[in-house]
Design a protein around this motif. Structure first.
Motif, PDB file in Angstrom:
ATOM      1  N   PRO A   1      12.568   3.457  -2.895  1.00  0.00           N
ATOM      2  CA  PRO A   1      12.853   4.048  -4.210  1.00  0.00           C
ATOM      3  C   PRO A   1      12.702   5.564  -4.194  1.00  0.00           C
ATOM      4  N   SER A   2      13.394   6.215  -5.092  1.00  0.00           N
ATOM      5  CA  SER A   2      13.241   7.661  -5.216  1.00  0.00           C
ATOM      6  C   SER A   2      11.836   8.016  -5.678  1.00  0.00           C
ATOM      7  N   ASP A   3      11.192   7.112  -6.420  1.00  0.00           N
ATOM      8  CA  ASP A   3       9.805   7.272  -6.853  1.00  0.00           C
ATOM      9  C   ASP A   3       9.091   5.954  -6.578  1.00  0.00           C
ATOM     10  N   LYS A   4       8.226   5.917  -5.578  1.00  0.00           N
ATOM     11  CA  LYS A   4       7.637   4.655  -5.127  1.00  0.00           C
ATOM     12  C   LYS A   4       6.691   4.020  -6.129  1.00  0.00           C
ATOM     13  N   ILE A   5       6.099   4.820  -7.010  1.00  0.00           N
ATOM     14  CA  ILE A   5       5.197   4.217  -7.986  1.00  0.00           C
ATOM     15  C   ILE A   5       5.886   3.999  -9.338  1.00  0.00           C
ATOM     16  N   ARG A   6       7.135   4.432  -9.420  1.00  0.00           N
ATOM     17  CA  ARG A   6       7.946   4.174 -10.619  1.00  0.00           C
ATOM     18  C   ARG A   6       9.339   3.719 -10.198  1.00  0.00           C
ATOM     19  N   PRO A   7       9.426   2.572  -9.555  1.00  0.00           N
ATOM     20  CA  PRO A   7      10.739   2.082  -9.128  1.00  0.00           C
ATOM     21  C   PRO A   7      11.595   1.675 -10.324  1.00  0.00           C
TER      22      PRO A   7
ATOM     23  N   GLY B   1       0.801  -1.213   0.000  1.00  0.00           N
ATOM     24  CA  GLY B   1       0.000   0.000   0.000  1.00  0.00           C
ATOM     25  C   GLY B   1       0.834   1.263   0.000  1.00  0.00           C
ATOM     26  N   LYS B   2       2.059   1.166   0.504  1.00  0.00           N
ATOM     27  CA  LYS B   2       2.927   2.340   0.565  1.00  0.00           C
ATOM     28  C   LYS B   2       3.902   2.408  -0.608  1.00  0.00           C
ATOM     29  N   GLY B   3       3.645   1.593  -1.622  1.00  0.00           N
ATOM     30  CA  GLY B   3       4.506   1.613  -2.798  1.00  0.00           C
ATOM     31  C   GLY B   3       5.514   0.490  -2.785  1.00  0.00           C
ATOM     32  N   ALA B   4       6.548   0.649  -3.579  1.00  0.00           N
ATOM     33  CA  ALA B   4       7.538  -0.407  -3.761  1.00  0.00           C
ATOM     34  C   ALA B   4       8.726  -0.222  -2.825  1.00  0.00           C
ATOM     35  N   LEU B   5       9.408  -1.344  -2.548  1.00  0.00           N
ATOM     36  CA  LEU B   5      10.654  -1.340  -1.799  1.00  0.00           C
ATOM     37  C   LEU B   5      11.642  -2.247  -2.521  1.00  0.00           C
ATOM     38  N   TYR B   6      12.929  -1.863  -2.477  1.00  0.00           N
ATOM     39  CA  TYR B   6      13.997  -2.750  -2.924  1.00  0.00           C
ATOM     40  C   TYR B   6      14.517  -3.486  -1.688  1.00  0.00           C
ATOM     41  N   ASN B   7      14.593  -4.799  -1.764  1.00  0.00           N
ATOM     42  CA  ASN B   7      14.991  -5.587  -0.605  1.00  0.00           C
ATOM     43  C   ASN B   7      16.276  -6.369  -0.866  1.00  0.00           C
ATOM     44  N   ILE B   8      17.210  -6.305   0.074  1.00  0.00           N
ATOM     45  CA  ILE B   8      18.427  -7.111   0.031  1.00  0.00           C
ATOM     46  C   ILE B   8      18.136  -8.410   0.785  1.00  0.00           C
ATOM     47  N   ILE B   9      18.403  -9.540   0.133  1.00  0.00           N
ATOM     48  CA  ILE B   9      18.068 -10.852   0.679  1.00  0.00           C
ATOM     49  C   ILE B   9      19.347 -11.598   1.046  1.00  0.00           C
ATOM     50  N   ARG B  10      19.309 -12.306   2.180  1.00  0.00           N
ATOM     51  CA  ARG B  10      20.432 -13.171   2.559  1.00  0.00           C
ATOM     52  C   ARG B  10      19.904 -14.573   2.819  1.00  0.00           C
ATOM     53  N   VAL B  11      20.532 -15.573   2.189  1.00  0.00           N
ATOM     54  CA  VAL B  11      20.135 -16.971   2.343  1.00  0.00           C
ATOM     55  C   VAL B  11      21.285 -17.725   2.990  1.00  0.00           C
ATOM     56  N   PRO B  12      21.041 -18.450   4.076  1.00  0.00           N
ATOM     57  CA  PRO B  12      22.123 -19.166   4.764  1.00  0.00           C
ATOM     58  C   PRO B  12      22.712 -20.263   3.887  1.00  0.00           C
ATOM     59  N   PRO B  13      23.954 -20.673   4.188  1.00  0.00           N
ATOM     60  CA  PRO B  13      24.645 -21.614   3.307  1.00  0.00           C
ATOM     61  C   PRO B  13      24.265 -23.074   3.489  1.00  0.00           C
ATOM     62  N   GLU B  14      23.650 -23.420   4.607  1.00  0.00           N
ATOM     63  CA  GLU B  14      23.428 -24.827   4.901  1.00  0.00           C
ATOM     64  C   GLU B  14      21.955 -25.128   5.111  1.00  0.00           C
ATOM     65  N   LYS B  15      21.602 -26.388   4.848  1.00  0.00           N
ATOM     66  CA  LYS B  15      20.249 -26.876   5.085  1.00  0.00           C
ATOM     67  C   LYS B  15      20.089 -27.326   6.536  1.00  0.00           C
ATOM     68  N   THR B  16      18.878 -27.203   7.055  1.00  0.00           N
ATOM     69  CA  THR B  16      18.580 -27.780   8.361  1.00  0.00           C
ATOM     70  C   THR B  16      18.063 -29.199   8.218  1.00  0.00           C
ATOM     71  N   ASP B  17      17.504 -29.522   7.050  1.00  0.00           N
ATOM     72  CA  ASP B  17      17.146 -30.900   6.730  1.00  0.00           C
ATOM     73  C   ASP B  17      17.175 -31.072   5.217  1.00  0.00           C
TER      74      ASP B  17
END
Length: 571
Positions: A267-273, A235-251
């Motif tokens: 973004p500098s422009d939320k409706i035009r990212p 509802g508040k527009g777009a966001l750029y997200n940095i994702i981190r994935v761990p290196p190992e499995k738990t199962d």
């Protein structure tokens, strides 16, 4: 006699050694040319490459190849490639190169021999389209039309339903927690078996973290921790997200469990990212490039109602600057200092590394961001003057370096070049308390203009990603697809070239030798296509140091020109 034999061997392998800065058939070592001789030339008489964007058949069982030359015995593993391979269903056709159904390729190399196989990804898009014998799922540049069997009212109502994100993962092979996936830029990936290319499991990013997609170009730390980027829309527009994935499995059933959003950038422009295809990473930072290729979210969410493809909502705005955002990989803190440069478009980064208080950001850059909308299938299938016109209106991509000063404070002086690195022509000037304006330096000599610039960059990633490095490799683009292989030497900005007229090599993949001492000890692997000949595809093996051809493995099948891939040495 020895000269004639040597020449015959060279011609057989498409290799003639020379020193000219103008393409010849084979390996060319070039030094910096004179500016007046190296302006990007207008191309005429381009060969038709329509066969490279034509549907092909899969090869689900491994077949042998005919090897000419000698493949080093130490190379053992699978070259995995991804890209479009089917461009129509029934009487319906895709409009854009990116829309074709994903075809997965495996070149297995063992004891100097090569086998080849390929399979279409069994995505939901592929299965639904096949069952209906028409395009029923929309792609980037193709809007699926309503079912003609429905009545007028039902077809009218279908326009008010949001487009379902495609799972046609046709861009790259990526690795998470030791498993291989094929990926595009939506929220769906598919886990695949790299040995037989079987489609195993559909994985949805949004089931694990609040993102609506992720890039097909993640980065990896030495311990296997993976970083990626994905947008989210609310509802508040777009966001750029940095994702981190761990290196190992738990199962054993783990896929993206444990993935976290490291931070979000507004973004500098939320409706035009901004649209982004990839990002950069140094030892301590993730670098997001917010470029003026914009996504009009209103147009995108109403594209079905308006009867337009999703691609119609993406546009180039040259009035906007490009902004580099730095994120601390350990803490997720976003730097308050923003690094600006002029409007450029970027699809692929080469490398990023930190040294003496600076972050060097090396990328393939273009001064125009409209190329994404020019790669329509109808353009790629043109011939004669019409094909020349398409190519000559495109902006070329060139390797450039930006130097970002990391220790900018309130005390840092304004309006002076902060880049104190010796022999560097890049500039970085503080223009306000939290803004630095950067101008690049070229990572190439004028001779690169003769080869149409450089894209699909690769380095010795395992040992030199995020570190000071000397060499990178890529494709030269004197056509709409790569038509040469290039090796750039940053020490003197010289280049080496493999080129043969009428042959179109794919992205070069560097494979290091097991006893490597120097950075370029290893080979380059590239799949070479020949549109003028039937079933004349081959896997090319180059010595990465000399760029001379070691071998080629002829594959008696036709392939479409693909995008990205990787070498799996664990096979």
């Amino acid at each position: 006699m020895q000269v004639l034999v040597g020449l015959a061997i060279g011609l057989y392998f498409g290799v003639v050694v020379g020193t000219s800065s103008v393409p010849s058939d084979g390996t060319v070592s070039c030094k910096n040319g004179k500016a007046k001789d190296c302006a990007a030339p207008v191309r005429k008489g381009l060969e038709s490459i329509a066969p490279l964007v034509t549907s092909v058949e899969e090869t689900p069982e491994p077949i042998s190849t005919e090897v000419h030359g000698t493949i080093p015995s130490w190379i053992k593993g699978n070259l995995l490639r991804n890209g479009p391979g089917k461009f129509e269903f029934g009487n319906t056709q895709y409009n854009h190169w990116f829309d074709g159904m994903a075809m997965l390729h495996r070149f297995k190399i063992v004891d100097g021999k090569v086998t080849y196989m390929s399979r279409f990804l069994r995505s939901d898009a592929f299965k639904k389209n096949s069952e209906s014998d028409r395009i029923v799922m929309s792609e980037f540049g193709t809007l699926a039309m309503p079912d003609p069997c429905k009545n007028i009212f039902q077809r009218f109502l279908s326009r008010f339903v949001m487009i379902e994100p495609t799972d046609n993962a046709s861009v790259n092979f990526v690795k998470y927690k030791g498993d291989y996936y094929v990926s595009t830029e939506t929220n769906f990936m598919h886990r695949v078996n790299p040995e037989n290319l079987e489609t195993l499991e559909k994985v949805d990013w949004s089931k694990f973290i609040a993102v609506n997609g992720a890039t097909a170009h993640p980065h990896f730390d030495p311990d296997g921790t993976t970083y990626n980027m994905g947008n989210s829309y609310g509802g508040k527009g777009a966001l750029y997200n940095i994702i981190r994935v761990p290196p190992e499995k738990t199962d054993a059933k783990d896929t993206l469990q444990g993935a976290k959003i490291l931070c979000s950038i507004v973004p500098s422009d939320k409706i035009r990212p901004s649209y982004y295809h990839s990002f950069a990473m140094s030892e301590n930072y993730v670098v997001f490039i917010e470029q003026p290729i914009k996504m009009d979210l209103l147009k995108i969410i109403t594209c079905k109602l308006r009867g337009k493809a999703l691609s119609e909502g993406i546009f180039w705005d040259p009035t906007q600057q490009t902004v580099f955002h730095l994120v601390n990989k350990r803490t997720g803190e976003v730097s308050s200092v923003k690094y600006h440069t002029k409007a450029i478009s970027v699809f692929h980064q080469i490398n990023a590394f930190e040294e003496d208080g600076f972050l060097m950001l090396d990328m393939c850059c273009s001064d125009d961001g409209q190329a994404i909308n020019n790669y329509l299938i109808q353009n790629l299938r043109k011939s004669g003057d019409a094909l020349d016109e398409v190519y000559n209106t495109l902006s070329r991509a060139y390797p450039r370096r930006f130097v970002l000063p990391l220790n900018v404070t309130h005390e840092t002086p304004m309006d002076q070049n902060l880049n104190t690195r010796p022999n560097s022509k890049a500039t970085s000037v503080k223009i306000s308390k939290d803004q630095v304006f950067c101008e690049h330096e070229n990572l190439h000599g004028d001779d690169l203009h003769d080869y149409g610039g450089l894209e699909f960059p690769h380095i010795n990633y395992g040992k030199y990603n995020t570190k000071t490095y000397r060499y990178f490799y890529g494709c030269g683009f004197r056509h709409l697809v790569g038509d040469s292989l290039l090796k750039m030497d940053l020490k003197d900005k010289s280049l080496k070239v493999w080129y043969q007229e009428g042959f179109y090599p794919s992205e070069p993949v560097f494979v290091p030798s097991p006893d490597a001492v120097e950075e370029d000890d290893g080979v380059i692997l590239s799949v070479v296509l020949t549109p003028s000949q039937d079933k004349a595809t081959f896997l090319l093996v180059l010595d990465a140091k000399t760029f001379k051809e070691l071998a080629r493995a002829n594959v008696p099948v036709n392939m479409a020109y693909g995008f990205h891939g990787t070498f799996d040495s664990s096979a």
